[in-house]
Design an enzyme around this catalytic site. Structure first.
Site, PDB file in Angstrom:
ATOM      1  N   LYS A  98       0.812  -1.219   0.000  1.00 41.98           N
ATOM      2  CA  LYS A  98       0.000   0.000   0.000  1.00 41.98           C
ATOM      3  C   LYS A  98       0.848   1.272   0.000  1.00 41.98           C
ATOM      4  CE  LYS A  98      -4.104  -1.940  -0.044  1.00 41.98           C
ATOM      5  NZ  LYS A  98      -3.889  -3.375   0.034  1.00 41.98           N
TER       6      LYS A  98
HETATM    7  C1  LIG Z   1     -10.101  -2.648  -1.563  1.00 48.05           C
HETATM    8  C2  LIG Z   1      -9.455  -3.320  -0.389  1.00 48.05           C
HETATM    9  N1  LIG Z   1     -10.072  -3.321   0.795  1.00 48.05           N
HETATM   10  C3  LIG Z   1      -9.529  -3.891   1.890  1.00 48.05           C
HETATM   11  C4  LIG Z   1      -8.304  -4.506   1.836  1.00 48.05           C
HETATM   12  C5  LIG Z   1      -7.768  -5.179   3.044  1.00 48.05           C
HETATM   13  O1  LIG Z   1      -6.613  -4.545   3.566  1.00 48.05           O
HETATM   14  P1  LIG Z   1      -5.756  -5.281   4.674  1.00 48.05           P
HETATM   15  O2  LIG Z   1      -4.845  -6.246   3.987  1.00 48.05           O
HETATM   16  O3  LIG Z   1      -5.012  -4.163   5.360  1.00 48.05           O
HETATM   17  O4  LIG Z   1      -6.701  -5.946   5.600  1.00 48.05           O
HETATM   18  C6  LIG Z   1      -7.606  -4.532   0.625  1.00 48.05           C
HETATM   19  C7  LIG Z   1      -6.300  -5.184   0.545  1.00 48.05           C
HETATM   20  O5  LIG Z   1      -5.654  -5.302  -0.457  1.00 48.05           O
HETATM   21  C8  LIG Z   1      -8.196  -3.932  -0.516  1.00 48.05           C
HETATM   22  O6  LIG Z   1      -7.573  -3.940  -1.720  1.00 48.05           O
END
Ligand SMILES: Cc1ncc(COP(=O)(O)O)c(C=O)c1O
Length: 387
Positions: free
Chosen positions: A185
């Site tokens: 990210k």
């Molecule tokens: C659109 C979206 N929402 C939520 C997430 C979840 O993030 P995390 O890995 O920090 O839980 C991601 C992860 O790639 C994502 O692309």
């Protein structure tokens, strides 16, 4: 001739300052949630311009606790785009509720009020716009629709730091917003997330549920000023961020705009290079949105090309270029098809986009050579694949 180095899909931008910050925390003797987490939360809230920021161990945790704080439970519905990652909808099912999938704008691939409105029922308890790739949804339309119906909005801003929409920072608009600090990210702590809200009641509930539902965090119990006593108020979760991760986060946050500017330069180089290739559809943009440029997804025009998307990805891989696809829409996955009865061609805009999407490498440390190689290989594959 030497074969050029492969260009990975992503490489985290971690410098000496991040390393020193983590070492300092390791040497401090306090590793789990403590002073660095508090520092990270305060700096994040100040940067976004929001009252409360609660650090968590993922955006998934932030989305789950946001819906929990809204009281979403069995029998309820939450509106979620089909063009998103597993996390956005799975958290709805954690609470026994139903994710109601909706289609997206054919260009921006974000949801619009017109996608959401027909999906609203008396059971709708939240709407979850996803700021796809770092490009903000049309929030004025969604917020207007939601507030007219008294439905809270929970933004999935996993891609959208820092994104602004009509001068407002993502993280200040919905009832609650979830950010991700996953390894790929725009700000990373390895794994991590942040929930922002202007409402103290939501922040308090999320904080409580993030650490077993107990009345005092370890920091308040194990330090000289603390007390060993605590009460379990709810059966909570174990979603806290560590100080080791926050030590990375505080430094990354100071560099977040500099890193975005470098991603923007990559995007601009791609824009210029691909402007002459009518077979390639570029990511959407608008003067309303200051883009985080987490992703640079192109789409191939199958009506103009002999080469398909999957073959193009294989060809790029063979030439040393890492890519990805964001996303396989949720309604195409076996779970959503079998449990909720979605059909593979149900959401035409998302389904059509999926068959042609390729996310190209975009990260702050990309060299000019790496950018030029991606441009060269993509252009070559497209030109040779013309009908
Ligand atoms: C659109 C979206 N929402 C939520 C997430 C979840 O993030 P995390 O890995 O920090 O839980 C991601 C992860 O790639 C994502 O692309």
């Amino acid at each position: 001739m030497k074969t050029p180095d492969p260009v990975p899909f992503h490489r985290a931008d971690i410098g000496e300052e991040e390393i020193a910050s983590v070492v300092e925390t390791l040497q401090s003797g306090w590793l789990t949630s403590g002073p660095r987490v508090r520092e990270f939360e305060a700096a994040f809230a100040a940067y976004i311009g929001v009252e409360h920021a609660v650090a968590l161990n993922s955006a998934t945790a932030a989305l789950h606790l946001a819906l929990e704080a809204l009281g979403v439970r069995s029998g309820d519905e939450v509106i979620v785009p089909t063009m998103t990652f597993a996390a956005s909808a799975e958290v709805v099912t954690y609470l026994g509720a139903r994710p109601v999938l909706v289609d997206c704008d054919p260009d921006a691939l974000t949801i619009r009020a017109s996608d959401v409105e027909p999906a609203i029922t008396p059971r709708t308890k939240a709407i979850m716009p996803v700021h796809y790739g770092g490009y903000a949804c049309d929030m004025d339309g969604i917020l207007e629709l939601a507030s007219a119906r008294g439905i809270p909005v929970v933004d999935d801003a996993a891609h959208a730091l820092p994104t602004t929409y009509r001068g407002r920072r993502v993280g200040t608009m919905g009832a609650m917003t979830a950010f991700s600090f996953y390894a790929t990210k725009t700000l990373t702590t390895g794994e991590g997330g942040m929930l922002t809200t202007a409402d103290a009641r939501y922040a308090d509930r999320v904080r409580l549920m993030s650490l077993h539902g107990i009345s005092r965090a370890a920091w308040n119990r194990y330090t000289a000023e603390g007390s060993w006593k605590y009460d379990i108020l709810e059966p909570g979760y174990k979603y806290n961020l560590t100080d080791v991760a926050a030590a990375l986060g505080v430094v990354q946050l100071r560099r977040v705009e500099q890193m975005r500017d470098r991603r923007r330069c990559v995007a601009q180089a791609y824009d210029r290079a691909f402007a002459d290739l009518p077979e390639v559809i570029l990511p959407a943009r608008s003067s309303d949105v200051d883009h985080a440029w987490h992703l640079y997804p192109i789409r191939l025009r199958h009506d103009m090309l002999r080469i398909g998307r999957d073959a193009a990805i294989e060809e790029l891989k063979a030439r040393g270029i890492g890519t990805s696809v964001h996303f396989i829409p949720l309604h195409m996955h076996p779970y959503y098809r079998s449990i909720f009865g979605y059909a593979p061609d149900e959401f035409p805009n998302a389904s059509a986009a999926f068959t042609s999407l390729i996310s190209l490498p975009i990260y702050p440390g990309m060299t000019h050579d790496a950018i030029n190689r991606v441009i060269h290989e993509v252009s070559d594959i497209v030109i040779k694949g013309r009908k």
